[in-house]
Design an enzyme around this catalytic site. Structure first.
Site, PDB file in Angstrom:
ATOM      1  N   ARG A   1      15.551 -10.711   9.830  1.00 15.46           N
ATOM      2  CA  ARG A   1      16.934 -10.988   9.400  1.00 15.46           C
ATOM      3  C   ARG A   1      17.033 -12.428   8.906  1.00 15.46           C
ATOM      4  NH1 ARG A   1      20.216 -12.319  13.233  1.00 15.46           N
ATOM      5  NH2 ARG A   1      19.632 -10.601  14.598  1.00 15.46           N
TER       6      ARG A   1
ATOM      7  N   TYR B   1      36.232  -8.765 -11.114  1.00  6.25           N
ATOM      8  CA  TYR B   1      35.782  -7.486 -10.565  1.00  6.25           C
ATOM      9  C   TYR B   1      36.730  -7.053  -9.440  1.00  6.25           C
ATOM     10  CZ  TYR B   1      32.760  -4.062  -8.328  1.00  6.25           C
ATOM     11  OH  TYR B   1      32.262  -2.920  -7.764  1.00  6.25           O
TER      12      TYR B   1
ATOM     13  N   ASP C   1      30.908 -15.859 -11.187  1.00  7.24           N
ATOM     14  CA  ASP C   1      30.257 -14.550 -11.156  1.00  7.24           C
ATOM     15  C   ASP C   1      29.638 -14.337 -12.534  1.00  7.24           C
ATOM     16  OD1 ASP C   1      29.632 -11.842 -11.355  1.00  7.24           O
ATOM     17  OD2 ASP C   1      31.352 -11.177 -10.163  1.00  7.24           O
TER      18      ASP C   1
HETATM   19  C1  LIG Z   1      29.284  -4.725  -9.619  1.00  4.35           C
HETATM   20  C2  LIG Z   1      29.911  -6.049  -9.652  1.00  4.35           C
HETATM   21  C3  LIG Z   1      30.227  -6.731  -8.462  1.00  4.35           C
HETATM   22  C4  LIG Z   1      29.988  -6.134  -7.097  1.00  4.35           C
HETATM   23  O1  LIG Z   1      28.632  -5.943  -6.839  1.00  4.35           O
HETATM   24  P1  LIG Z   1      28.029  -4.767  -5.911  1.00  4.35           P
HETATM   25  O2  LIG Z   1      26.571  -4.981  -6.032  1.00  4.35           O
HETATM   26  O3  LIG Z   1      28.497  -3.468  -6.485  1.00  4.35           O
HETATM   27  O4  LIG Z   1      28.556  -4.996  -4.541  1.00  4.35           O
HETATM   28  C5  LIG Z   1      30.787  -7.993  -8.576  1.00  4.35           C
HETATM   29  N1  LIG Z   1      31.043  -8.549  -9.782  1.00  4.35           N
HETATM   30  C6  LIG Z   1      30.774  -7.913 -10.927  1.00  4.35           C
HETATM   31  C7  LIG Z   1      31.083  -8.570 -12.229  1.00  4.35           C
HETATM   32  C8  LIG Z   1      30.204  -6.646 -10.906  1.00  4.35           C
HETATM   33  O5  LIG Z   1      29.964  -6.017 -12.060  1.00  4.35           O
END
Ligand SMILES: *Cc1c(COP(=O)(O)O)cnc(C)c1O
Length: 396
Positions: free
Chosen positions: A62, A115, A187
């Site tokens: 972990r 998102y 992001d």
């Molecule tokens: C898919 C996505 C997420 C979330 O990610 P997961 O791997 O599905 O938990 C966050 N931000 C963006 C822009 C995404 O496309």
């Protein structure tokens, strides 16, 4: 094998390497104990110790695992950060950021069109711990500046946004964050580090759902936080140990495998994206195409400044829910489904799929209509994709 005449210290792989070389070699060095050219999957929960306090740097999986370490080295290098920490999904990585850097009484500014899972987490989970959130249109830096408070700790943006392809100026927002002693998290899932490197524009942390372009094959979930400061790295490593939402060795390996072809995949995604955006724009039944690669996209200049390609995410207007429904029922090469960033073309209907939870009012606020269709263009043959869209669009 003959030794090189001018042998000195082993060649160092440095930051001056190109992107594709970095993707294929950093963290991906052959296994020292066997020479295996790919990083082994260390399927082990614990590590034997020679004597009390004497081990090889690994104690319990972990806390750390060699396959994971390799992936984290690789992703840190690709984004130009100083550390990377991987988690079980993009949302697990996002959760870790809130756990690491927010406490009761803190404030976070979030883009109003990120998102959907992110505001769901913030509003329905983290707000319960006494953290406050403001949602603003981060394409307008003035709006971000106005939303800053004395207790603002983080700004969270996504650029371009899904599915409206609206950009935010990373450099400008980083400046606002830093003036208020806050950190900027970007992001970067949609662009991948191949087309956009937010840290070079001043971001403090980069988040990815590795589920998408980084893995690239739609066969595993994952998330990463790339950071720039030692205290971020320390805190994120602590959270992997303390909260435990880590990525499994097998899925780390899938991402290590996926990133080796990231550069060539992104080139093809971009090439197909351009061709399909042009095709859609000329189609008489398509009313509007949202794509930052068009010279008349309102933020085309910003796109060229902070991105080195336009990616393969395209949204287009079919005119009505019924039209969208009819064309989506006819696609054959494109697959109707959520998610994005895989080698296969995925097509979706944001209003009833990814953005259903926003509600009609919420969708209206950001300009998301019932006729919009989003496409994550894959790396198939361009002509096959166009032929498929052509026969599907004939239905409306
Ligand atoms: C898919 C996505 C997420 C979330 O990610 P997961 O791997 O599905 O938990 C966050 N931000 C963006 C822009 C995404 O496309």
């Amino acid at each position: 094998m003959a030794k090189k005449k001018t042998s000195s210290a082993p060649e160092r792989k440095t930051k001056t390497m190109g992107f594709a070389t970095t993707a294929i070699h950093v963290g991906q060095e052959p296994d020292p104990s066997t020479g295996a050219v790919t990083v082994p999957i260390f399927a082990t929960s614990t590590f034997v110790q020679e004597e009390l306090g004497k081990h090889k740097g690994y104690e319990y999986a972990r806390v750390s695992n060699p396959t994971r370490t390799r992936l984290e080295q690789n992703l840190a290098a690709l984004e130009g950060g100083s550390s990377a920490h991987v988690f079980a999904s993009g949302m697990a990585a996002t959760t870790a950021v809130t756990q690491c850097f927010l406490k009761q009484g803190d404030h976070l500014i979030c883009g109003h069109n990120v998102y959907g899972g992110v505001p769901r987490l913030f509003n329905q989970v983290i707000a319960g711990y006494g953290v406050e959130f403001s949602y603003v249109d981060t394409s307008d830096p003035e709006a971000v500046k106005k939303a800053m408070r004395w207790n603002t700790r983080l700004i969270w943006i996504e650029t371009p946004t899904n599915p409206l392809m609206v950009l935010s100026d990373i450099r400008e927002i980083a400046r606002i964050a830093h003036a208020g002693k806050a950190d900027l998290v970007v992001d970067n899932t949609f662009m991948s580090p191949y087309f956009q490197r937010p840290i070079e524009h001043g971001a403090d942390m980069v988040m990815h759902s590795t589920t998408k372009f980084l893995n690239g094959h739609s066969d595993g979930l994952g998330g990463v936080i790339v950071a720039t400061k030692p205290h971020h790295a320390e805190r994120l490593a602590f959270m992997q140990k303390a909260a435990g939402a880590i990525l499994s060795p097998f899925e780390c390996w899938l991402v290590l495998r996926g990133v080796k072809s990231l550069a060539v995949r992104m080139e093809k995604h971009d090439q197909n994206g351009r061709a399909i955006a042009d095709y859609l724009r000329k189609h008489k039944r398509v009313k509007k195409v949202l794509y930052p690669g068009f010279p008349d996209h309102p933020q085309h200049a910003l796109a060229k400044r902070q991105m080195s390609g336009f990616g393969s995410m395209i949204t287009f207007e079919t005119g009505s829910l019924n039209n969208a429904k009819k064309m989506l029922a006819r696609v054959r090469v494109c697959s109707l489904g959520e998610s994005l960033g895989g080698v296969e073309t995925l097509i979706s209907h944001p209003a009833t799929m990814t953005h259903a939870a926003l509600g009609e009012e919420g969708r209206k606020q950001i300009g998301l209509t019932d006729g919009m269709v989003r496409i994550s263009v894959g790396i198939e043959d361009t002509d096959d994709l166009i032929a498929d869209l052509d026969q599907a669009l004939a239905a409306i």
